[in-house]
Scaffold this motif. Sequence first.
Motif, PDB file in Angstrom:
ATOM      1  N   LEU A  82       0.825  -1.217   0.000  1.00 46.78           N
ATOM      2  CA  LEU A  82       0.000   0.000   0.000  1.00 46.78           C
ATOM      3  C   LEU A  82       0.854   1.260   0.000  1.00 46.78           C
ATOM      4  CD1 LEU A  82      -2.868  -0.981   2.470  1.00 46.78           C
ATOM      5  CD2 LEU A  82      -3.040  -0.639  -0.008  1.00 46.78           C
ATOM      6  N   ASN A  83       2.082   1.170   0.505  1.00 47.60           N
ATOM      7  CA  ASN A  83       2.969   2.332   0.473  1.00 47.60           C
ATOM      8  C   ASN A  83       3.179   2.829  -0.945  1.00 47.60           C
ATOM      9  OD1 ASN A  83       3.305   2.323   3.244  1.00 47.60           O
ATOM     10  ND2 ASN A  83       5.228   1.156   3.190  1.00 47.60           N
ATOM     11  N   LYS A  84       3.203   1.891  -1.896  1.00 43.22           N
ATOM     12  CA  LYS A  84       3.359   2.274  -3.300  1.00 43.22           C
ATOM     13  C   LYS A  84       2.010   2.650  -3.921  1.00 43.22           C
ATOM     14  CE  LYS A  84       5.197   0.666  -7.726  1.00 43.22           C
ATOM     15  NZ  LYS A  84       5.931  -0.424  -8.445  1.00 43.22           N
ATOM     16  N   THR A  85       1.007   1.800  -3.684  1.00 40.71           N
ATOM     17  CA  THR A  85      -0.293   1.999  -4.316  1.00 40.71           C
ATOM     18  C   THR A  85      -0.952   3.312  -3.900  1.00 40.71           C
ATOM     19  OG1 THR A  85      -0.570  -0.394  -4.320  1.00 40.71           O
ATOM     20  CG2 THR A  85      -2.517   0.921  -4.759  1.00 40.71           C
ATOM     21  N   LEU A  86      -0.747   3.714  -2.639  1.00 41.70           N
ATOM     22  CA  LEU A  86      -1.381   4.933  -2.125  1.00 41.70           C
ATOM     23  C   LEU A  86      -0.504   6.176  -2.262  1.00 41.70           C
ATOM     24  CD1 LEU A  86      -3.065   3.562   1.135  1.00 41.70           C
ATOM     25  CD2 LEU A  86      -4.201   4.283  -0.976  1.00 41.70           C
ATOM     26  N   PHE A 182       2.829 -10.427 -11.083  1.00 42.02           N
ATOM     27  CA  PHE A 182       3.163 -11.699 -10.460  1.00 42.02           C
ATOM     28  C   PHE A 182       4.289 -11.548  -9.446  1.00 42.02           C
ATOM     29  CE2 PHE A 182       5.827 -15.526 -10.300  1.00 42.02           C
ATOM     30  CZ  PHE A 182       4.906 -16.470  -9.873  1.00 42.02           C
ATOM     31  N   ASP A 183       5.252 -10.673  -9.740  1.00 42.18           N
ATOM     32  CA  ASP A 183       6.397 -10.483  -8.835  1.00 42.18           C
ATOM     33  C   ASP A 183       5.990  -9.879  -7.497  1.00 42.18           C
ATOM     34  OD1 ASP A 183       6.009  -8.127 -10.665  1.00 42.18           O
ATOM     35  OD2 ASP A 183       7.446  -7.213  -9.290  1.00 42.18           O
ATOM     36  N   ASP A 216      11.387  -4.309  -8.774  1.00 42.09           N
ATOM     37  CA  ASP A 216      11.610  -3.206  -7.836  1.00 42.09           C
ATOM     38  C   ASP A 216      11.515  -3.647  -6.380  1.00 42.09           C
ATOM     39  OD1 ASP A 216       8.916  -3.304  -7.076  1.00 42.09           O
ATOM     40  OD2 ASP A 216       8.325  -1.772  -8.522  1.00 42.09           O
ATOM     41  N   LYS A 217      11.665  -2.679  -5.474  1.00 41.05           N
ATOM     42  CA  LYS A 217      11.713  -2.987  -4.036  1.00 41.05           C
ATOM     43  C   LYS A 217      10.372  -3.458  -3.492  1.00 41.05           C
ATOM     44  CE  LYS A 217      10.843   1.781  -2.486  1.00 41.05           C
ATOM     45  NZ  LYS A 217      11.377   2.906  -1.693  1.00 41.05           N
ATOM     46  N   TYR A 218       9.314  -3.278  -4.259  1.00 43.09           N
ATOM     47  CA  TYR A 218       8.005  -3.743  -3.803  1.00 43.09           C
ATOM     48  C   TYR A 218       7.711  -5.174  -4.260  1.00 43.09           C
ATOM     49  CZ  TYR A 218       7.158   1.050  -2.389  1.00 43.09           C
ATOM     50  OH  TYR A 218       7.243   2.280  -1.781  1.00 43.09           O
ATOM     51  N   SER A 219       8.596  -5.756  -5.036  1.00 44.15           N
ATOM     52  CA  SER A 219       8.412  -7.149  -5.450  1.00 44.15           C
ATOM     53  C   SER A 219       8.555  -8.060  -4.240  1.00 44.15           C
ATOM     54  CB  SER A 219       9.444  -7.531  -6.508  1.00 44.15           C
ATOM     55  OG  SER A 219       9.276  -6.752  -7.673  1.00 44.15           O
ATOM     56  N   ALA A 220       7.764  -9.118  -4.229  1.00 41.99           N
ATOM     57  CA  ALA A 220       7.809 -10.071  -3.114  1.00 41.99           C
ATOM     58  C   ALA A 220       8.455 -11.390  -3.522  1.00 41.99           C
ATOM     59  CB  ALA A 220       6.397 -10.329  -2.592  1.00 41.99           C
ATOM     60  N   ASN A 221       8.726 -11.551  -4.815  1.00 41.36           N
ATOM     61  CA  ASN A 221       9.400 -12.768  -5.273  1.00 41.36           C
ATOM     62  C   ASN A 221      10.251 -12.459  -6.497  1.00 41.36           C
ATOM     63  OD1 ASN A 221       8.075 -13.697  -7.956  1.00 41.36           O
ATOM     64  ND2 ASN A 221       6.292 -13.250  -6.658  1.00 41.36           N
ATOM     65  N   PHE A 247       7.157  -2.371 -19.701  1.00 43.81           N
ATOM     66  CA  PHE A 247       7.389  -1.548 -18.518  1.00 43.81           C
ATOM     67  C   PHE A 247       8.267  -2.268 -17.490  1.00 43.81           C
ATOM     68  CE2 PHE A 247       3.031  -0.746 -20.134  1.00 43.81           C
ATOM     69  CZ  PHE A 247       3.278   0.475 -20.744  1.00 43.81           C
ATOM     70  N   GLY A 248       9.413  -2.747 -17.959  1.00 44.53           N
ATOM     71  CA  GLY A 248      10.347  -3.429 -17.085  1.00 44.53           C
ATOM     72  C   GLY A 248      10.185  -4.937 -17.056  1.00 44.53           C
ATOM     73  N   LEU A 249       9.138  -5.453 -17.672  1.00 45.57           N
ATOM     74  CA  LEU A 249       8.904  -6.886 -17.757  1.00 45.57           C
ATOM     75  C   LEU A 249       9.251  -7.358 -19.172  1.00 45.57           C
ATOM     76  CD1 LEU A 249       5.522  -7.018 -15.822  1.00 45.57           C
ATOM     77  CD2 LEU A 249       7.851  -7.152 -14.916  1.00 45.57           C
ATOM     78  N   ASP A 250       9.857  -8.531 -19.282  1.00 45.77           N
ATOM     79  CA  ASP A 250      10.425  -8.924 -20.572  1.00 45.77           C
ATOM     80  C   ASP A 250       9.850 -10.186 -21.198  1.00 45.77           C
ATOM     81  OD1 ASP A 250      11.777 -11.104 -19.176  1.00 45.77           O
ATOM     82  OD2 ASP A 250      13.222  -9.620 -18.489  1.00 45.77           O
ATOM     83  N   THR A 251       8.956 -10.890 -20.481  1.00 48.55           N
ATOM     84  CA  THR A 251       8.469 -12.176 -20.990  1.00 48.55           C
ATOM     85  C   THR A 251       6.960 -12.303 -20.808  1.00 48.55           C
ATOM     86  OG1 THR A 251      10.587 -13.207 -20.402  1.00 48.55           O
ATOM     87  CG2 THR A 251       8.740 -14.679 -20.846  1.00 48.55           C
ATOM     88  N   GLU A 252       6.297 -12.730 -21.872  1.00 52.55           N
ATOM     89  CA  GLU A 252       4.855 -12.987 -21.832  1.00 52.55           C
ATOM     90  C   GLU A 252       4.634 -14.498 -21.818  1.00 52.55           C
ATOM     91  OE1 GLU A 252       1.700 -10.768 -24.241  1.00 52.55           O
ATOM     92  OE2 GLU A 252       1.900 -12.656 -25.363  1.00 52.55           O
TER      93      GLU A 252
END
Length: 264
Positions: A82-86, A182-183, A216-221, A247-252
């Motif tokens: 929420l620190n990022k989302t808000l 997903f991250d 980024d730092k908000y990724s959990a995995n 936007f920073g993601l490289d694989t679909e």
Amino acid sequence: MMMMINTPISKLPLILKPFLLSLILSISALIFIASLTPHHRKVNIITETPHQLSSATNTSSTSGLRIRPGYSSYNAYIQHQLNKTLNPKLRQIWKTRDWDRKVNVFAQFFSSLKERNLLSDSSKALSIGARVGQEVEALRRIGVADSIGIDLVPSPPLVIKGDFHAQPFKNETFDFEFSNVFDHALYPWKFVGEIERTLKPGGVCVIHVALSRRADKYSANDLYSVGPLTDLFKESELVDVKKVDGFGLDTEVVFRKKRINGFD
């Protein structure tokens, strides 16, 4: 005790018969439980302790999926997200100068999926972790009118409140689900389980992930290959894997949920 067990139950005093029967049943139950293999014993992942989460982290890292440590509880994880989302500055950027750019890029992604018959105008679509709704707007612009997003913080009318670890929808609701967060899943297996629960048989799920760079730092995995992600989809088949610039993601990665008879 041995004398008691070897003695026929019919010859025991009446008061001892219930006790002996209860003892035998208890021992049988303990033997049965001990014989169960680990995959028969499910854990409520939302209430895992830090120690349990650390154990899962060690296991996942060996297979190419590493859960980042550091959360004392699930609520601590939610507050961090929420620190990022808000963040008011980020939300302002997402709704203004970022808006058209992201909507246009997402529209290109979704148009490509329509060309490959993985998405249609009649699809009921969900965007998971949609923030202020750029993905939903893109889906609607290319003709997928029945589209909605979920995020921890709602952004009506495009995004409603929802936790991707426990989607607020009934089973087999959607024909198509998309996510590029997903991250951010603390429990990737629950994230994927909810997708498969709410996806209709034959439905398509598209996930954008980062394999060649760390998030980024908000990724959990951290995901290091497609294999661990594919392993999480127990009820779906891998359809396609391709490189993207998202936007920073490289694989679909594209999956299709198996139909009732087990085949697509």
